[in-house]
Scaffold this motif. Sequence first.
Motif, short mmCIF file in Angstrom:
data_model
loop_
_atom_site.label_atom_id
_atom_site.label_comp_id
_atom_site.label_asym_id
_atom_site.label_seq_id
_atom_site.Cartn_x
_atom_site.Cartn_y
_atom_site.Cartn_z
N TYR A 47 0.84 -1.20 0.00
CA TYR A 47 0.00 0.00 0.00
C TYR A 47 0.87 1.25 0.00
N LEU A 48 1.89 1.27 0.86
CA LEU A 48 2.79 2.43 0.89
C LEU A 48 3.51 2.60 -0.44
N LEU A 49 3.91 1.49 -1.05
CA LEU A 49 4.53 1.56 -2.37
C LEU A 49 3.58 2.28 -3.34
N SER A 50 2.31 1.92 -3.31
CA SER A 50 1.34 2.56 -4.23
C SER A 50 1.18 4.04 -3.93
N LYS A 59 11.29 3.51 -10.49
CA LYS A 59 12.70 3.10 -10.45
C LYS A 59 13.37 3.45 -9.12
N LEU A 60 12.77 4.38 -8.35
CA LEU A 60 13.36 4.79 -7.08
C LEU A 60 12.76 4.08 -5.88
N ILE A 61 11.85 3.14 -6.11
CA ILE A 61 11.20 2.42 -5.01
C ILE A 61 11.71 0.98 -4.97
N ARG A 62 12.06 0.53 -3.78
CA ARG A 62 12.50 -0.85 -3.58
C ARG A 62 11.62 -1.48 -2.52
N HIS A 63 11.15 -2.70 -2.80
CA HIS A 63 10.23 -3.40 -1.91
C HIS A 63 10.82 -4.76 -1.56
N MET A 83 12.05 0.95 0.57
CA MET A 83 13.01 2.05 0.51
C MET A 83 12.69 2.96 -0.64
N ILE A 84 12.96 4.25 -0.43
CA ILE A 84 12.89 5.23 -1.50
C ILE A 84 14.32 5.68 -1.74
N LEU A 85 14.79 5.45 -2.96
CA LEU A 85 16.16 5.83 -3.32
C LEU A 85 16.21 7.27 -3.80
N THR A 86 17.40 7.84 -3.78
CA THR A 86 17.65 9.10 -4.46
C THR A 86 18.09 8.79 -5.88
N GLU A 87 18.06 9.77 -6.75
CA GLU A 87 18.57 9.57 -8.11
C GLU A 87 20.04 9.16 -8.08
N GLU A 88 20.81 9.76 -7.16
CA GLU A 88 22.24 9.45 -7.05
C GLU A 88 22.45 7.99 -6.64
N VAL A 111 11.43 2.20 5.29
CA VAL A 111 10.23 1.83 6.04
C VAL A 111 10.37 0.39 6.50
N GLU A 112 10.09 0.16 7.78
CA GLU A 112 10.02 -1.18 8.33
C GLU A 112 8.63 -1.38 8.93
N VAL A 113 8.02 -2.53 8.66
CA VAL A 113 6.74 -2.91 9.27
C VAL A 113 7.06 -3.95 10.34
N VAL A 114 6.73 -3.64 11.58
CA VAL A 114 7.10 -4.47 12.72
C VAL A 114 6.25 -5.73 12.77
#
Length: 192
Positions: A47-50, A59-63, A83-88, A111-114
């Motif tokens: 959901y957060l990814l969406s 391309k900057l989102i990792r799940h 994770m949300i990456l930077t362009e760098e 982001v971590e989901v406990v």
Amino acid sequence: MTTATKKLTLEEYLAYNDGTDTKYELVDGELVEMPPESDKNNLISLYLLSIFLKFVPIKLIRHKDTEIVVTGNRTRVRLPDLMILTEELFAALGGGRATITQDMPSPALVVEVVSPGKVNEDRDYRYKRSEYAARGILEYWIIDPGKEQVTVLRLVDGFYEEAVFQGSHHIASATFPDLKLTTAQVLAAGEG
């Protein structure tokens, strides 16, 4: 669960393959098996990814598939839920192995989901908090379905300052100041 007794170096961990699909984190040289996530936790991170897709390109989102090298007593490698990456950082990864090494820039957000249990709470609230701060990650979210809260940690002068959000209060993010999202919405995503 620790699965090896020999202390591994980062290089040995990166080359490790036991022939299974088991995911591991490296904690002070030891392989720690990461059990599969609950469906609730998966739904929350998806959901957060969406939601983040409205703010950054995919391309900057990792799940759950990109690991990050952090420092503890020895080298540690973590597998964040999102994770949300930077362009760098995206450029530094260069299409190779999805491992963010210490010579690469930090992600913009982790982001971590406990998951339930003291071991999981300690890992997300204590250990990762200090590891991510030392790694220079500007914003770290801890989504806790059990406590029905979202903790947003913002890096200030090398330490995290925290804000806790519950219910219908909007989550305040320095990384995403235009975000209109409540804790209730995030947690409801875990209910399907």
